[in-house]
Design a protein around this motif. Structure first.
Motif, PDB file in Angstrom:
ATOM      1  N   THR A  35      25.511  -4.478   9.229  1.00 41.16           N
ATOM      2  CA  THR A  35      26.132  -3.411   8.445  1.00 41.16           C
ATOM      3  C   THR A  35      26.150  -2.094   9.217  1.00 41.16           C
ATOM      4  O   THR A  35      27.172  -1.397   9.257  1.00 41.16           O
ATOM      5  CB  THR A  35      25.408  -3.238   7.091  1.00 41.16           C
ATOM      6  OG1 THR A  35      25.441  -4.487   6.400  1.00 41.16           O
ATOM      7  CG2 THR A  35      26.056  -2.155   6.247  1.00 41.16           C
TER       8      THR A  35
ATOM      9  N   PHE B 253      28.732  -2.364  11.954  1.00 44.78           N
ATOM     10  CA  PHE B 253      30.072  -2.295  11.369  1.00 44.78           C
ATOM     11  C   PHE B 253      30.435  -0.851  11.039  1.00 44.78           C
ATOM     12  O   PHE B 253      31.501  -0.362  11.413  1.00 44.78           O
ATOM     13  CB  PHE B 253      30.143  -3.164  10.106  1.00 44.78           C
ATOM     14  CG  PHE B 253      31.485  -3.146   9.435  1.00 44.78           C
ATOM     15  CD1 PHE B 253      32.444  -4.077   9.767  1.00 44.78           C
ATOM     16  CD2 PHE B 253      31.786  -2.194   8.471  1.00 44.78           C
ATOM     17  CE1 PHE B 253      33.693  -4.061   9.152  1.00 44.78           C
ATOM     18  CE2 PHE B 253      33.022  -2.167   7.855  1.00 44.78           C
ATOM     19  CZ  PHE B 253      33.980  -3.100   8.195  1.00 44.78           C
ATOM     20  N   LEU B 254      29.548  -0.156  10.346  1.00 45.50           N
ATOM     21  CA  LEU B 254      29.808   1.235   9.972  1.00 45.50           C
ATOM     22  C   LEU B 254      29.867   2.138  11.197  1.00 45.50           C
ATOM     23  O   LEU B 254      30.694   3.059  11.270  1.00 45.50           O
ATOM     24  CB  LEU B 254      28.751   1.727   8.985  1.00 45.50           C
ATOM     25  CG  LEU B 254      28.746   1.020   7.623  1.00 45.50           C
ATOM     26  CD1 LEU B 254      27.552   1.487   6.788  1.00 45.50           C
ATOM     27  CD2 LEU B 254      30.051   1.232   6.893  1.00 45.50           C
TER      28      LEU B 254
ATOM     29  N   MET C  45      30.921   1.346  14.059  1.00 46.77           N
ATOM     30  CA  MET C  45      32.173   1.102  14.770  1.00 46.77           C
ATOM     31  C   MET C  45      33.287   2.028  14.295  1.00 46.77           C
ATOM     32  O   MET C  45      34.202   2.332  15.066  1.00 46.77           O
ATOM     33  CB  MET C  45      32.606  -0.362  14.636  1.00 46.77           C
ATOM     34  CG  MET C  45      31.832  -1.317  15.512  1.00 46.77           C
ATOM     35  SD  MET C  45      31.918  -0.909  17.271  1.00 46.77           S
ATOM     36  CE  MET C  45      33.666  -1.136  17.583  1.00 46.77           C
ATOM     37  N   GLU C  46      33.224   2.486  13.065  1.00 44.64           N
ATOM     38  CA  GLU C  46      34.241   3.439  12.601  1.00 44.64           C
ATOM     39  C   GLU C  46      34.132   4.729  13.409  1.00 44.64           C
ATOM     40  O   GLU C  46      35.136   5.291  13.824  1.00 44.64           O
ATOM     41  CB  GLU C  46      34.094   3.722  11.102  1.00 44.64           C
ATOM     42  CG  GLU C  46      35.071   4.740  10.569  1.00 44.64           C
ATOM     43  CD  GLU C  46      36.530   4.305  10.591  1.00 44.64           C
ATOM     44  OE1 GLU C  46      37.395   5.140  10.275  1.00 44.64           O
ATOM     45  OE2 GLU C  46      36.835   3.139  10.918  1.00 44.64           O
TER      46      GLU C  46
ATOM     47  N   GLY D 161      28.675  -7.684  13.813  1.00 44.50           N
ATOM     48  CA  GLY D 161      29.179  -6.445  13.217  1.00 44.50           C
ATOM     49  C   GLY D 161      30.441  -5.950  13.914  1.00 44.50           C
ATOM     50  O   GLY D 161      31.405  -5.537  13.259  1.00 44.50           O
TER      51      GLY D 161
ATOM     52  N   SER E  86      33.260  -8.310  13.038  1.00 47.08           N
ATOM     53  CA  SER E  86      33.706  -8.087  11.656  1.00 47.08           C
ATOM     54  C   SER E  86      34.611  -6.861  11.572  1.00 47.08           C
ATOM     55  O   SER E  86      35.658  -6.889  10.917  1.00 47.08           O
ATOM     56  CB  SER E  86      32.506  -7.899  10.727  1.00 47.08           C
ATOM     57  OG  SER E  86      31.699  -9.041  10.739  1.00 47.08           O
ATOM     58  N   TYR E  87      34.211  -5.797  12.240  1.00 51.32           N
ATOM     59  CA  TYR E  87      35.038  -4.592  12.255  1.00 51.32           C
ATOM     60  C   TYR E  87      36.378  -4.882  12.923  1.00 51.32           C
ATOM     61  O   TYR E  87      37.431  -4.466  12.435  1.00 51.32           O
ATOM     62  CB  TYR E  87      34.315  -3.447  12.979  1.00 51.32           C
ATOM     63  CG  TYR E  87      35.077  -2.153  12.924  1.00 51.32           C
ATOM     64  CD1 TYR E  87      34.944  -1.303  11.836  1.00 51.32           C
ATOM     65  CD2 TYR E  87      35.935  -1.782  13.952  1.00 51.32           C
ATOM     66  CE1 TYR E  87      35.655  -0.106  11.770  1.00 51.32           C
ATOM     67  CE2 TYR E  87      36.649  -0.600  13.897  1.00 51.32           C
ATOM     68  CZ  TYR E  87      36.510   0.236  12.806  1.00 51.32           C
ATOM     69  OH  TYR E  87      37.219   1.410  12.745  1.00 51.32           O
TER      70      TYR E  87
ATOM     71  N   TYR F 153      39.928  -4.476  11.302  1.00 54.05           N
ATOM     72  CA  TYR F 153      40.856  -3.587  12.008  1.00 54.05           C
ATOM     73  C   TYR F 153      42.203  -4.274  12.191  1.00 54.05           C
ATOM     74  O   TYR F 153      43.257  -3.690  11.934  1.00 54.05           O
ATOM     75  CB  TYR F 153      40.271  -3.196  13.366  1.00 54.05           C
ATOM     76  CG  TYR F 153      41.100  -2.182  14.099  1.00 54.05           C
ATOM     77  CD1 TYR F 153      40.777  -0.833  14.041  1.00 54.05           C
ATOM     78  CD2 TYR F 153      42.210  -2.554  14.851  1.00 54.05           C
ATOM     79  CE1 TYR F 153      41.538   0.114  14.703  1.00 54.05           C
ATOM     80  CE2 TYR F 153      42.979  -1.622  15.516  1.00 54.05           C
ATOM     81  CZ  TYR F 153      42.638  -0.286  15.441  1.00 54.05           C
ATOM     82  OH  TYR F 153      43.397   0.641  16.093  1.00 54.05           O
TER      83      TYR F 153
ATOM     84  N   LEU G  41      39.155   3.414   8.803  1.00 62.09           N
ATOM     85  CA  LEU G  41      38.779   3.148   7.419  1.00 62.09           C
ATOM     86  C   LEU G  41      38.478   4.401   6.611  1.00 62.09           C
ATOM     87  O   LEU G  41      38.626   4.409   5.409  1.00 62.09           O
ATOM     88  CB  LEU G  41      37.565   2.209   7.384  1.00 62.09           C
ATOM     89  CG  LEU G  41      37.787   0.860   8.068  1.00 62.09           C
ATOM     90  CD1 LEU G  41      36.516   0.041   8.057  1.00 62.09           C
ATOM     91  CD2 LEU G  41      38.926   0.108   7.421  1.00 62.09           C
TER      92      LEU G  41
END
Length: 164
Positions: free
Chosen positions: A11, A14-15, A17-18, A82, A85-86, A90, A138
């Protein structure tokens, strides 16, 4: 690694990566690597663009982390998951929904997705290296939510068969 730890690492990655995507897009793609990213900001008749090569960097990084962390399923494995997933999200949000590169999802009535689309269109309003805004994927500025709420959602017209 515990299940909770794996979920936390995945998580957080993933976050994170933004932010990485925003930073890379703002300062690298619209900076020294503009010669590759430019293909994404101009109209062209090709199915692929030079900008598409950027997935190789993130895909390779994700793959290496998964491979080197797979034996013990340590933090590297879950970081790779992660990033993957991103990257998957995307692809569906950016390439499928926003740019319509696969034509199975046309319009959305969802306020968030409409705001996201508006923000991305604003980014592409400028075809040059400078002057763009909205570099994330995102996270959407509140002003685009307000616009999405003010503009009516697209209507869906179902084609019905003619009755004789």
């Amino acid at each position: 690694m515990t299940t909770l730890g794996a979920v936390a690492v995945t998580t957080a990655t993933f976050l994170g990566m933004e932010f990485v995507a925003w930073f890379m897009h703002r300062f690298v793609l619209h900076g020294p690597l503009w010669f590759l990213h430019r293909s994404h900001h101009v109209r062209h008749p090709h199915r692929f663009e030079r900008n598409d090569f950027f997935f190789l960097f993130y895909g390779s990084l994700s793959m290496l982390l998964i491979v080197f962390g797979s034996e013990s399923h340590d933090f590297r494995f879950w970081m790779g998951v992660g990033i993957a997933s991103y990257g998957t999200l995307y692809f569906f949000v950016h390439d499928v929904l926003i740019h319509g590169r696969l034509r199975f999802w046309r319009k959305s009535r969802n306020t968030y997705l409409r705001a996201l689309n508006m923000a991305h269109k604003m980014h592409h309003k400028t075809t040059g290296r400078d002057g763009s805004e909205e570099f994330g994927l995102l996270w959407v500025s509140p002003r685009y939510f307000q616009l999405a709420l003010r503009r009516p959602a697209p209507t869906r017209v179902l084609k019905s068969k003619a009755v004789d």
